[in-house]
Each structure stands twice: as C-alpha cells, then as structure tokens.
Design an enzyme around this catalytic site. Sequence first.
Site, PDB file in Angstrom:
ATOM      1  N   HIS A  44      14.838  17.842   6.262  1.00  0.00           N
ATOM      2  CA  HIS A  44      15.017  17.285   4.919  1.00  0.00           C
ATOM      3  C   HIS A  44      14.160  16.029   4.744  1.00  0.00           C
ATOM      4  CE1 HIS A  44      18.763  19.632   4.941  1.00  0.00           C
ATOM      5  NE2 HIS A  44      18.921  19.366   3.657  1.00  0.00           N
ATOM      6  N   ASP A  85       1.760  -1.486   4.020  1.00  0.00           N
ATOM      7  CA  ASP A  85       0.296  -1.480   3.860  1.00  0.00           C
ATOM      8  C   ASP A  85      -0.350  -0.420   4.753  1.00  0.00           C
ATOM      9  OD1 ASP A  85       0.046  -3.439   1.922  1.00  0.00           O
ATOM     10  OD2 ASP A  85      -0.268  -5.071   3.359  1.00  0.00           O
ATOM     11  N   GLN A  90       4.694  -7.372  -3.814  1.00  0.00           N
ATOM     12  CA  GLN A  90       4.182  -6.278  -2.973  1.00  0.00           C
ATOM     13  C   GLN A  90       3.321  -6.834  -1.845  1.00  0.00           C
ATOM     14  OE1 GLN A  90       2.487  -2.561  -4.680  1.00  0.00           O
ATOM     15  NE2 GLN A  90       3.048  -3.430  -6.661  1.00  0.00           N
ATOM     16  N   GLU A 123       4.812  -5.822   1.708  1.00  0.00           N
ATOM     17  CA  GLU A 123       4.102  -4.665   2.243  1.00  0.00           C
ATOM     18  C   GLU A 123       3.294  -4.991   3.500  1.00  0.00           C
ATOM     19  OE1 GLU A 123       1.879  -2.862  -0.951  1.00  0.00           O
ATOM     20  OE2 GLU A 123       3.713  -2.111  -1.901  1.00  0.00           O
TER      21      GLU A 123
HETATM   22 MN    MN Z   1      16.738  15.833   8.947  1.00  0.00          MN
HETATM   23 MN    MN Z   2       2.088  -1.017  -3.065  1.00  0.00          MN
END
Ligand code: MN
Ligand code: MN
Length: 285
Positions: free
Chosen positions: A123, A253, A272, A276
């Site tokens: 999943h 990043d 960000q 990041e």
């Molecule tokens: Mn799984």
């Molecule tokens: Mn970004």
Amino acid sequence: MFMNLFTRLRVGACAGGLLLAACQKQEATPAMPALPEHLTLGNPSGATADAAEPANYLLLKPQYALSYHRDRGIPNWVSWHLDADWLGTAPRQDDFRPDPELPAAWYHVGAGSYSGSGFDRGHNCPSADRTRTVADNSATFLMSNMMPQAPRLNQQTWANLEDYCRTLVGQGNELYIICGSYGRGGTGTNGFMSTLDQGRVTVPARCWKVVVVLPAGEEDARRVAATTRVIAIDTPNDNALGTGWGPYRTSVDAIEAATGYDLLSAVPAAVQQVVEARVDTGPLN
Ligand code: MN
Ligand code: MN
C-alpha cells in the site's frame, strides 16, 4: 500551479459544450476554490485528470489523492491527510481489485498481477490509516494505490513508520503524508526483477515517504513553520533492508532532486527552504 490545476479540471468538466455558458459564469467569479483535503500541501507533480498525460494522471478520491503512471502500472505518488477523524474500527477489507476510475482503455492492474513475483502488493496509503468506514478501508485496496515492495520493506521497515505515524496522531497531531516510488528494479524473495505482469508493472528501485507533523488544528498549510517536524525517508526496494526506518532518513530536498517533484509547494517558499533541507532526528517510536 494550483490555479492551473483547477483551471484544467474546470475545462475538463466543461468539455460537454452545452455547459459552456454556465462555466464561463464560473470563470468570472474571483473566489479561489478550496484545495482538496489530501492536496492541502500541494500537488507534487502538477498532475491533472487528463488521459492525454498518462505518466501523470490525477485521481482525487475521498480517501486520498494520487498521480498514476499508466506505463509503470503504479502511482508516482499518493498524498493523504491523517487525523483522528480518519481512524475508527472498520476491519481490514483485503479486497484488492482494479481501479475502475482509471480510463477504460488503459490496462488495469489486477489483484493477481503481483502473484508469484516475490513482491508484496505494498500500500501507498495504508489500510490502517483508513478505518473510519468500511468504504474508506476498501478504497485503500484499489491496485492504483499499490506498488511492488520487497516483503521485508513492506512488512517491517515501512510498516514501522506507518505505525509511528498513527502514534503521532494519538499524541494529538495531524499529519500530511506523501509517498511514492521511483527508479526501476528491486530485489524481492525471488531475486532481482525489473517488471511484473508481463512488463505491465514496474518494480521501483526506491520507495520514499514524507510526513509533515502538525498539532491538530485549522488552516494547516499556513501553520507549517520552520520549526515543524518533517520526516522524510528514502528506502531501497530490497529484501535485505533493515527493519528500522531511522537509518533511511533523508531531506525532502534530496527526494525532490531524485524525483523532480516540488513537495510541499503550498507551503510558503521561505518555510520550504528550511524544512526541506533538514534531516529529521526526532523519536522513532
Ligand atoms: Mn504496506
Ligand atoms: Mn518543495
């Protein structure tokens, strides 16, 4: 990017012709449409519901959003919001099946497409993150939400981080989770493979996940700050993997560089830039 996404969706919805006048009226209204819940922090690849772009096809479901790659037979990424409202007592449905929302002319990966391959139907959005209703849980078993994962990666490394995400919700947080895969070729219990199902499903080389942790609240995209915990991992799709996810932590990043996506694009650029670049060092369980 978001205006672009919604403009394109609206054009699609107006393609019938007779609706054109009504749609033009809509175009004239200045109100920005609300972002779908599961794309609150952005649409990493600018995916649209346009069958002419089969490598980046947007599916918006009540339970999660994803970008599907027709020729890889797997999603590029899946994005979902996880808060206490999504967690309940619905049992695991295990009703793996093709996704009827994909364009009818495309190959539909089926419940048996991974059989005997040595890879799990892994999943992206986990079954246990969608237990509010039976319908919500069942939606996670659509094959458009699966990727071939080495069993040890799926059942141990990846599952441990999934469990920890729900622990964080139990501690009063809400999460935005984006995960996906890239590259070609992994090592399952039958050795190295590049594709399954006669070439119609690509075995990714790497599986990544980004988790943004916020205290439960409102106006989520605006609350992401330089101090917000962001967990990012990038794991090889290899059955020799370790069971703990901590050693696979990396920066957002680095995932952006590897995939070409812009993650967390709805978060202010200055925020960000900070979150990041950081590699998480927080608790693992
Ligand atoms: Mn799984
Ligand atoms: Mn970004």
